[in-house]
Motif scaffolding. Structure first.
Motif, PDB file in Angstrom:
ATOM      1  N   SER A 182      33.903  42.795  44.013  1.00 36.38           N
ATOM      2  CA  SER A 182      35.305  43.548  44.295  1.00 36.38           C
ATOM      3  C   SER A 182      36.375  42.923  43.964  1.00 36.38           C
ATOM      4  CB  SER A 182      35.474  44.179  45.610  1.00 36.38           C
ATOM      5  OG  SER A 182      36.388  45.479  45.769  1.00 36.38           O
ATOM      6  N   LYS A 183      36.435  43.409  42.412  1.00 42.60           N
ATOM      7  CA  LYS A 183      37.934  41.787  42.345  1.00 42.60           C
ATOM      8  C   LYS A 183      38.131  42.937  40.425  1.00 42.60           C
ATOM      9  CE  LYS A 183      33.904  40.506  39.896  1.00 42.60           C
ATOM     10  NZ  LYS A 183      33.204  41.367  40.111  1.00 42.60           N
ATOM     11  N   VAL A 184      39.357  42.379  39.632  1.00 48.67           N
ATOM     12  CA  VAL A 184      39.878  43.204  38.917  1.00 48.67           C
ATOM     13  C   VAL A 184      38.801  42.101  37.702  1.00 48.67           C
ATOM     14  CG1 VAL A 184      40.833  43.630  36.862  1.00 48.67           C
ATOM     15  CG2 VAL A 184      41.717  43.303  39.212  1.00 48.67           C
ATOM     16  N   ASP A 185      37.584  42.501  36.687  1.00 46.25           N
ATOM     17  CA  ASP A 185      37.416  41.988  35.483  1.00 46.25           C
ATOM     18  C   ASP A 185      38.174  42.020  34.353  1.00 46.25           C
ATOM     19  OD1 ASP A 185      35.647  41.465  33.756  1.00 46.25           O
ATOM     20  OD2 ASP A 185      33.643  42.591  34.528  1.00 46.25           O
ATOM     21  N   GLY A 186      39.065  41.543  34.464  1.00 49.78           N
ATOM     22  CA  GLY A 186      40.295  41.816  33.078  1.00 49.78           C
ATOM     23  C   GLY A 186      41.136  41.236  33.043  1.00 49.78           C
ATOM     24  N   TYR A 187      42.232  41.646  32.970  1.00 50.25           N
ATOM     25  CA  TYR A 187      43.824  41.215  33.189  1.00 50.25           C
ATOM     26  C   TYR A 187      44.454  42.306  34.791  1.00 50.25           C
ATOM     27  CZ  TYR A 187      44.818  38.901  28.615  1.00 50.25           C
ATOM     28  OH  TYR A 187      44.036  38.346  27.930  1.00 50.25           O
ATOM     29  N   VAL A 188      44.970  41.552  35.879  1.00 47.29           N
ATOM     30  CA  VAL A 188      45.720  41.910  36.023  1.00 47.29           C
ATOM     31  C   VAL A 188      47.413  40.993  35.818  1.00 47.29           C
ATOM     32  CG1 VAL A 188      46.733  41.204  38.706  1.00 47.29           C
ATOM     33  CG2 VAL A 188      44.065  41.573  37.777  1.00 47.29           C
ATOM     34  N   SER A 189      48.518  41.847  35.919  1.00 45.71           N
ATOM     35  CA  SER A 189      49.406  42.228  35.911  1.00 45.71           C
ATOM     36  C   SER A 189      50.496  42.141  36.902  1.00 45.71           C
ATOM     37  CB  SER A 189      50.686  42.212  35.001  1.00 45.71           C
ATOM     38  OG  SER A 189      50.191  43.758  35.054  1.00 45.71           O
ATOM     39  N   VAL A 190      52.154  41.387  37.206  1.00 49.21           N
ATOM     40  CA  VAL A 190      52.300  41.028  38.685  1.00 49.21           C
ATOM     41  C   VAL A 190      53.983  41.593  37.500  1.00 49.21           C
ATOM     42  CG1 VAL A 190      51.830  39.372  40.010  1.00 49.21           C
ATOM     43  CG2 VAL A 190      52.916  38.756  38.132  1.00 49.21           C
ATOM     44  N   LYS A 191      54.584  41.846  38.388  1.00 47.84           N
ATOM     45  CA  LYS A 191      56.029  41.980  38.418  1.00 47.84           C
ATOM     46  C   LYS A 191      57.588  41.939  39.542  1.00 47.84           C
ATOM     47  CE  LYS A 191      55.206  45.561  34.670  1.00 47.84           C
ATOM     48  NZ  LYS A 191      55.940  44.469  33.147  1.00 47.84           N
ATOM     49  N   ASN A 192      58.391  41.485  39.487  1.00 48.14           N
ATOM     50  CA  ASN A 192      59.158  41.630  39.475  1.00 48.14           C
ATOM     51  C   ASN A 192      58.891  40.855  41.616  1.00 48.14           C
ATOM     52  OD1 ASN A 192      60.940  42.725  38.227  1.00 48.14           O
ATOM     53  ND2 ASN A 192      60.611  44.452  39.132  1.00 48.14           N
ATOM     54  N   LYS A 193      57.580  38.977  41.289  1.00 55.45           N
ATOM     55  CA  LYS A 193      57.416  38.638  41.935  1.00 55.45           C
ATOM     56  C   LYS A 193      56.601  37.452  41.852  1.00 55.45           C
ATOM     57  CE  LYS A 193      53.463  40.093  44.109  1.00 55.45           C
ATOM     58  NZ  LYS A 193      53.881  40.573  45.669  1.00 55.45           N
ATOM     59  N   PRO A 194      57.872  36.170  42.498  1.00 54.06           N
ATOM     60  CA  PRO A 194      57.864  35.126  42.403  1.00 54.06           C
ATOM     61  C   PRO A 194      56.325  33.982  42.427  1.00 54.06           C
ATOM     62  CG  PRO A 194      58.377  34.342  44.751  1.00 54.06           C
ATOM     63  CD  PRO A 194      58.181  36.514  43.832  1.00 54.06           C
ATOM     64  N   SER A 250      60.718  30.608  39.935  1.00 54.98           N
ATOM     65  CA  SER A 250      61.435  32.183  40.271  1.00 54.98           C
ATOM     66  C   SER A 250      60.703  33.279  40.364  1.00 54.98           C
ATOM     67  CB  SER A 250      62.998  32.158  38.844  1.00 54.98           C
ATOM     68  OG  SER A 250      62.671  32.166  38.076  1.00 54.98           O
ATOM     69  N   ILE A 251      61.543  34.587  39.588  1.00 59.08           N
ATOM     70  CA  ILE A 251      60.712  36.136  39.431  1.00 59.08           C
ATOM     71  C   ILE A 251      60.316  36.121  38.534  1.00 59.08           C
ATOM     72  CG2 ILE A 251      60.953  38.383  40.522  1.00 59.08           C
ATOM     73  CD1 ILE A 251      63.099  37.910  42.538  1.00 59.08           C
ATOM     74  N   ASN A 252      59.292  36.368  38.147  1.00 55.17           N
ATOM     75  CA  ASN A 252      58.023  36.982  37.056  1.00 55.17           C
ATOM     76  C   ASN A 252      58.402  38.532  37.326  1.00 55.17           C
ATOM     77  OD1 ASN A 252      56.538  34.420  36.684  1.00 55.17           O
ATOM     78  ND2 ASN A 252      56.202  34.533  38.335  1.00 55.17           N
ATOM     79  N   THR A 253      59.389  38.668  35.852  1.00 55.76           N
ATOM     80  CA  THR A 253      59.301  39.482  35.341  1.00 55.76           C
ATOM     81  C   THR A 253      58.374  40.347  34.678  1.00 55.76           C
ATOM     82  OG1 THR A 253      60.425  39.287  33.411  1.00 55.76           O
ATOM     83  CG2 THR A 253      62.538  39.682  34.799  1.00 55.76           C
ATOM     84  N   ALA A 254      57.589  39.490  34.421  1.00 58.79           N
ATOM     85  CA  ALA A 254      55.934  40.393  33.906  1.00 58.79           C
ATOM     86  C   ALA A 254      55.109  38.525  33.547  1.00 58.79           C
ATOM     87  CB  ALA A 254      56.176  40.938  32.954  1.00 58.79           C
ATOM     88  N   ALA A 255      53.905  38.852  34.266  1.00 66.62           N
ATOM     89  CA  ALA A 255      53.123  37.971  34.118  1.00 66.62           C
ATOM     90  C   ALA A 255      51.540  38.693  34.771  1.00 66.62           C
ATOM     91  CB  ALA A 255      53.484  37.038  35.738  1.00 66.62           C
ATOM     92  N   ASN A 256      50.942  37.692  33.128  1.00 74.35           N
ATOM     93  CA  ASN A 256      49.375  38.682  33.472  1.00 74.35           C
ATOM     94  C   ASN A 256      48.391  37.584  33.702  1.00 74.35           C
ATOM     95  OD1 ASN A 256      50.219  41.028  32.217  1.00 74.35           O
ATOM     96  ND2 ASN A 256      50.469  40.861  29.968  1.00 74.35           N
ATOM     97  N   CYS A 257      47.909  37.815  33.799  1.00 78.31           N
ATOM     98  CA  CYS A 257      46.287  36.825  34.268  1.00 78.31           C
ATOM     99  C   CYS A 257      44.616  37.410  34.365  1.00 78.31           C
ATOM    100  CB  CYS A 257      46.634  36.313  35.085  1.00 78.31           C
ATOM    101  SG  CYS A 257      44.475  35.280  35.096  1.00 78.31           S
ATOM    102  N   ALA A 258      43.965  36.961  33.308  1.00 78.37           N
ATOM    103  CA  ALA A 258      42.662  36.942  33.035  1.00 78.37           C
ATOM    104  C   ALA A 258      41.582  35.929  33.079  1.00 78.37           C
ATOM    105  CB  ALA A 258      42.246  38.236  31.776  1.00 78.37           C
ATOM    106  N   TYR A 259      40.569  36.497  33.562  1.00 78.30           N
ATOM    107  CA  TYR A 259      39.297  35.073  33.069  1.00 78.30           C
ATOM    108  C   TYR A 259      38.118  35.019  32.941  1.00 78.30           C
ATOM    109  CZ  TYR A 259      35.392  32.848  35.073  1.00 78.30           C
ATOM    110  OH  TYR A 259      34.282  31.632  34.454  1.00 78.30           O
ATOM    111  N   PHE A 260      37.851  34.785  31.854  1.00 81.87           N
ATOM    112  CA  PHE A 260      36.717  35.086  30.361  1.00 81.87           C
ATOM    113  C   PHE A 260      35.406  33.654  31.197  1.00 81.87           C
ATOM    114  CE2 PHE A 260      40.687  36.225  29.119  1.00 81.87           C
ATOM    115  CZ  PHE A 260      40.413  37.364  27.822  1.00 81.87           C
TER     116      PHE A 260
END
Length: 376
Positions: free
Chosen positions: A128-140, A161-171
């Motif tokens: 139970s997780k994300v198989d693909g991309y996760v993004s965050v907004k306004n989080k440090p 500092s605070i990330n207005t946007a950041a994305n991550c995925a695993y391959f």
């Protein structure tokens, strides 16, 4: 009593294996309300001002499609075969993973499971997780619950500092498969690059990360000890693998590696690498120079400089005056000055005697000093 409030239009579609829900108007979950989706959801209307809980529940694979990303306060997933996102899904508070993956296309980082401001997640496991991309907004800082269809391979982000946007995925793939990489060019301090797995991380804020290895990382095939393990990134500017690591803890079966501060957008992919073993680090000697044309010791030869693509050689007389300097030195010093006042008499050559050298291998983080004797 739990209620759903708003002006909405729901169409029930006959889709393969299950019915689906389509929102074409305005749908809202009121405070303390809850809604469960047991089939596909198509959101072509307004569905972003919600309180309460929204859940996706199915024993079969279901999908989220539509023109607009729905946004919920709390989310939970119990989808045995997973929830496929073709449009982003957003949450403002808790996302509870119970069973089944949330899947996104790895060819489109814009489609993701999105966490806003104070949102967080619970319950992530290998199933139970994300198989693909996760993004965050306004989080440090954030723990990205990413992985593939078999394992959770989380990445921990801590930003300045605070990330207005950041994305991550695993391959779970060799990063050399990326057309933007294509080669195994790397800093000389690096020996091996993982051919097994990598992460893609996007963001503009200086950050550090932590990633872990386990049995699938095949670390014993890369390293002889944990001290050799580091985190590396493929530099978009320099077109090479660069060391980002500051250390690692654990054993060759499992452990965690840490990085120095870097800007994620500067790197195409992140994975594990290994550093040169201590015995491979050069140890320079003192030198004898006899430039008399006999082919023996006619120039200063430092074989170890071949390990470095960014080196400096500086030579000083016994009074501390710089008499020679060369960037990316090969065999240029033959007893003649190119720096200091004595360069006026360069045709006469430097006088016989003791000189001191300073050698720096900047890309390896190494510096040496010693002396050479110039004989005439």
């Amino acid at each position: 009593m739990k209620t759903i409030y708003g002006i909405f239009l729901l169409w029930f579609l006959n889709l393969p294996a299950q019915e689906g829900t389509r929102n074409l108007g305005m749908l809202k979950i009121h405070d303390q309300g809850a809604i469960g989706f047991h089939g596909n959801l198509t959101n072509d209307g307004i569905f972003d001002d919600n309180q309460g809980l929204a859940g996706f529940y199915s024993l079969q694979s279901i999908s989220l499609t539509g023109l607009f990303p729905p946004r919920f306060m709390d989310l939970e997933f119990f989808t045995e075969e997973g929830l496929q996102l073709e449009v982003s899904l957003e949450a403002e508070n808790n996302i509870n993973f119970i069973q089944g993956d949330v899947k996104t296309p790895r060819t489109d980082a814009f489609v993701s499971l999105r966490f806003y401001d104070g949102s967080f997640h619970t319950g992530t496991t290998n199933i139970s997780k994300v198989d693909g991309y996760v993004s965050v907004k306004n989080k440090p800082e954030f723990i990205f619950p990413v992985g593939d269809d078999q394992q959770l391979r989380a990445l921990i982000l801590q930003s300045e500092s605070i990330n207005t946007a950041a994305n991550c995925a695993y391959f779970y793939s060799d990063p050399a498969n990326l057309t933007s990489i294509g080669t195994n060019t790397r800093e000389n301090m690096l020996m091996r690059i993982s051919p097994t797995e990598f992460w893609r991380l996007e963001g503009t804020v200086p950050s550090t990360i932590q990633i872990s290895w386990n049995q699938r990382s095949r670390m014993p095939a890369m390293a002889n000890s944990v001290d050799e393990i580091t985190v590396v990134g493929w530099s978009k500017t320099n077109n090479r693998w660069e060391n980002l690591g500051t250390g690692a803890v654990g054993n060759l079966t499992e452990g965690v590696a840490f990085t120095t501060t870097f800007i994620p957008d500067d790197y195409e992919a992140i994975t594990f690498g290994t550093l040169n073993a201590p015995e491979d680090i050069p140890d320079l000697d003192n030198y004898l120079l006899t430039p008399n044309g006999d082919g023996i010791n006619d120039f200063l030869n430092i074989d170890e400089l071949a390990l470095s693509n960014d080196n400096w050689v500086r030579i000083y007389d016994r009074n501390g005056m710089l008499v020679f300097e060369m960037h990316n030195y090969t065999d240029e010093f033959t007893g003649y000055a190119n720096k200091g006042d004595v360069v006026i008499n360069r045709n006469n050559g430097l006088p016989q005697g003791v000189y001191f050298y300073l050698v720096s291998l900047d890309d390896l983080g190494l510096e040496y000093q010693g002396y050479l004797y110039l004989a005439r």
